[in-house]
Design a protein around this motif. Sequence first.
Motif, short mmCIF file in Angstrom:
data_model
loop_
_atom_site.label_atom_id
_atom_site.label_comp_id
_atom_site.label_asym_id
_atom_site.label_seq_id
_atom_site.Cartn_x
_atom_site.Cartn_y
_atom_site.Cartn_z
N GLY A 110 0.83 -1.21 0.00
CA GLY A 110 0.00 0.00 0.00
C GLY A 110 0.86 1.25 0.00
N GLY A 111 1.91 1.25 0.79
CA GLY A 111 2.79 2.41 0.82
C GLY A 111 3.52 2.61 -0.49
N GLY A 163 0.97 3.94 -2.94
CA GLY A 163 0.58 5.32 -2.70
C GLY A 163 1.65 6.29 -3.11
N LEU A 164 2.89 6.02 -2.71
CA LEU A 164 3.97 6.91 -3.11
C LEU A 164 4.10 6.96 -4.63
CD1 LEU A 164 6.66 6.00 -0.41
CD2 LEU A 164 5.55 8.22 -0.74
N LYS A 184 2.26 14.94 -7.36
CA LYS A 184 1.58 15.46 -6.18
C LYS A 184 2.39 15.27 -4.91
CE LYS A 184 -3.03 15.15 -8.12
NZ LYS A 184 -4.06 14.22 -8.60
N PHE A 212 5.43 16.97 -4.70
CA PHE A 212 6.14 18.25 -4.59
C PHE A 212 7.58 18.04 -4.16
CE2 PHE A 212 1.68 19.38 -3.37
CZ PHE A 212 1.31 19.57 -4.68
N PHE A 246 -8.01 12.64 -6.78
CA PHE A 246 -6.71 12.04 -7.06
C PHE A 246 -6.63 11.38 -8.43
CE2 PHE A 246 -6.52 12.53 -2.50
CZ PHE A 246 -5.27 13.10 -2.37
N GLN A 256 -1.98 23.05 -5.35
CA GLN A 256 -0.75 22.60 -4.71
C GLN A 256 -0.77 22.93 -3.22
OE1 GLN A 256 3.07 23.51 -6.48
NE2 GLN A 256 2.20 23.51 -8.54
N ILE A 260 -2.85 20.61 -1.10
CA ILE A 260 -2.19 19.34 -0.79
C ILE A 260 -1.06 19.57 0.21
CG2 ILE A 260 -0.94 17.39 -1.76
CD1 ILE A 260 -2.37 17.75 -4.35
N PHE A 292 0.16 17.72 3.88
CA PHE A 292 1.47 17.20 4.26
C PHE A 292 1.96 17.89 5.54
CE2 PHE A 292 2.25 15.97 -0.33
CZ PHE A 292 2.17 14.63 -0.07
N GLY A 305 10.38 16.52 5.76
CA GLY A 305 9.62 16.47 4.50
C GLY A 305 9.54 15.06 3.95
N LEU A 306 10.66 14.36 3.98
CA LEU A 306 10.66 12.99 3.46
C LEU A 306 9.77 12.09 4.29
CD1 LEU A 306 13.34 11.00 1.85
CD2 LEU A 306 12.64 10.09 4.07
N ARG A 338 6.05 12.68 3.78
CA ARG A 338 5.55 12.15 2.51
C ARG A 338 5.46 10.63 2.53
NH1 ARG A 338 7.06 17.04 1.83
NH2 ARG A 338 6.38 18.31 0.06
N VAL A 339 6.43 9.99 3.14
CA VAL A 339 6.34 8.53 3.25
C VAL A 339 5.10 8.14 4.04
CG1 VAL A 339 7.42 6.49 4.26
CG2 VAL A 339 8.82 8.15 2.99
N GLY A 360 2.02 9.08 1.95
CA GLY A 360 1.93 8.20 0.79
C GLY A 360 1.36 6.84 1.17
N GLY A 361 1.80 6.31 2.27
CA GLY A 361 1.29 5.02 2.71
C GLY A 361 -0.16 5.08 3.10
N HIS A 381 -2.32 7.17 2.02
CA HIS A 381 -3.08 7.37 0.79
C HIS A 381 -3.19 6.08 -0.02
CE1 HIS A 381 -4.57 9.36 -2.79
NE2 HIS A 381 -3.60 8.80 -3.49
N GLY A 382 -2.09 5.37 -0.13
CA GLY A 382 -2.11 4.13 -0.91
C GLY A 382 -3.04 3.10 -0.32
#
Lengths: 210, 210
Positions: free
Chosen positions: A165-166, A169-170, A178, A180, B115, B130, B133, B137, B157-158, B161-162, B165-166, B168-169
């Motif tokens: 899933g991760g 999603g990424l 999306k 950025f 999405f 932007q 979104i 984050f 930031g990383l 997003r990880v 992203g997870g 979201h996925g």
Amino acid sequence: MARRKEHTHAEIHGMAIIAVIHLLQTVNLENLSLRKVATEIGYAPSTLINIFGGYQQLLLAVSEQVLTDLYQQLVADYGEGAAMQPLNAQGIIEKMAHDYYQFANENRACFKLVFELSAPQGQALSLSHQQAIDRLFNLIANQLTQLFDDASNADIGLMSRVLWGGIHGLTCLAIDGKLFTEQAVLPTMLSSHVNGYLLGMAQQKGQTCC
Amino acid sequence: MARRKEHTHAEIHGMAIIAVIHLLQTVNLENLSLRKVATEIGYAPSTLINIFGGYQQLLLAVSEQVLTDLYQQLVADYGEGAAMQPLNAQGIIEKMAHDYYQFANENRACFKLVFELSAPQGQALSLSHQQAIDRLFNLIANQLTQLFDDASNADIGLMSRVLWGGIHGLTCLAIDGKLFTEQAVLPTMLSSHVNGYLLGMAQQKGQTCC
DNA sequence: AACTTATTATGAACATTGTTTTTTATTTTG
DNA sequence: CAAAATAAAAAACAATGTTCATAATAAGTT
């Protein structure tokens, strides 16, 4: 004018799928149409409807094919049960994450097709479609059983889905711009996700601690 | 017959967005149409095109609104910088993950719209889009700065997003029934993702170890 | 071999879509 | 009050997925 049996139905079936995949390299999904696919393979639109049942079902067939291609690409390097590379199980999962993104990035329209297309109307995905996705999950689950050899099947299933899933999603957010961030750091994010989660799970299970 | 100024353009703009969100509760995106939106608010299709520039841009406007609604819902409980609940930062992130899925599940068509819709043609998303979104984050990033107070901005930031992203996925796959598990276990997966990754990161950074 | 019967792909027709252009009704202006 | 500007709509258009009747071919029968 119906010259008959120049191609069998199975052949036309395959030709149409190939045509869609081909067209989706230069045209995005919303600019694709049944009629374009039909002219691409030299048949009438109604013929494709006769064979597939409808435009959406043609796209679902393409979706399955793409899932199969994706699976093939993921197992290309390290055959499913084949001799292990110098990579350990964790490294293999990490590499699959990168390959997943690479495939999505090189086949954006096809990838979006696979995951934006839902089954016709409230009804579930076809069995083969489910199996195609299941095969992907199992790729990770197989590696997880090597990392956590005393974990229950339920735990393995849960972890494999969290990992995938991760990754998914990424990948989705990245190919649509999306996240950025420069595209170059996406592999770093994928690695952070895989290694960070596995490290946390290992610690939680008390297998590898300090 | 053009009775003029019964509503101002800004009013029609808002009415159309509300109409789309309303219609998307009973009709999925592919069965929605500009004409249906137009009749819903009692205007002609061409009027909407005059105001929005096109159907896709109307949908993009809806997308922004939905993102704003989602943000509002996430911060509803614990205002951004407000007094902290009994929850710690990690618990807040976990709760946001559950809220994210709940929102997606209760507004499936709207969520998919946000999405699956890309900017018109190769061009980037609008600035406000932007920012919408980015606000999401930052909700996670703000909590992360409390957990890892010596981490660099790049690291925050990383990680944000990880994490997102997870979330979201998993959410995307779940609302399309592509995780092949009962819906009830999705919160467990989201929690496993958030807590597992944060635990791994903490260990990696040597902040919390054994 | 000729004729009949089934198929099979097609082409025309249809309803619906987003969009463009032309009309019409209303408001503003001189 | 007449004239110019404008806002909304109706009409027209090209393209879509799908349905249906038709023409062309294959298979079957005597």
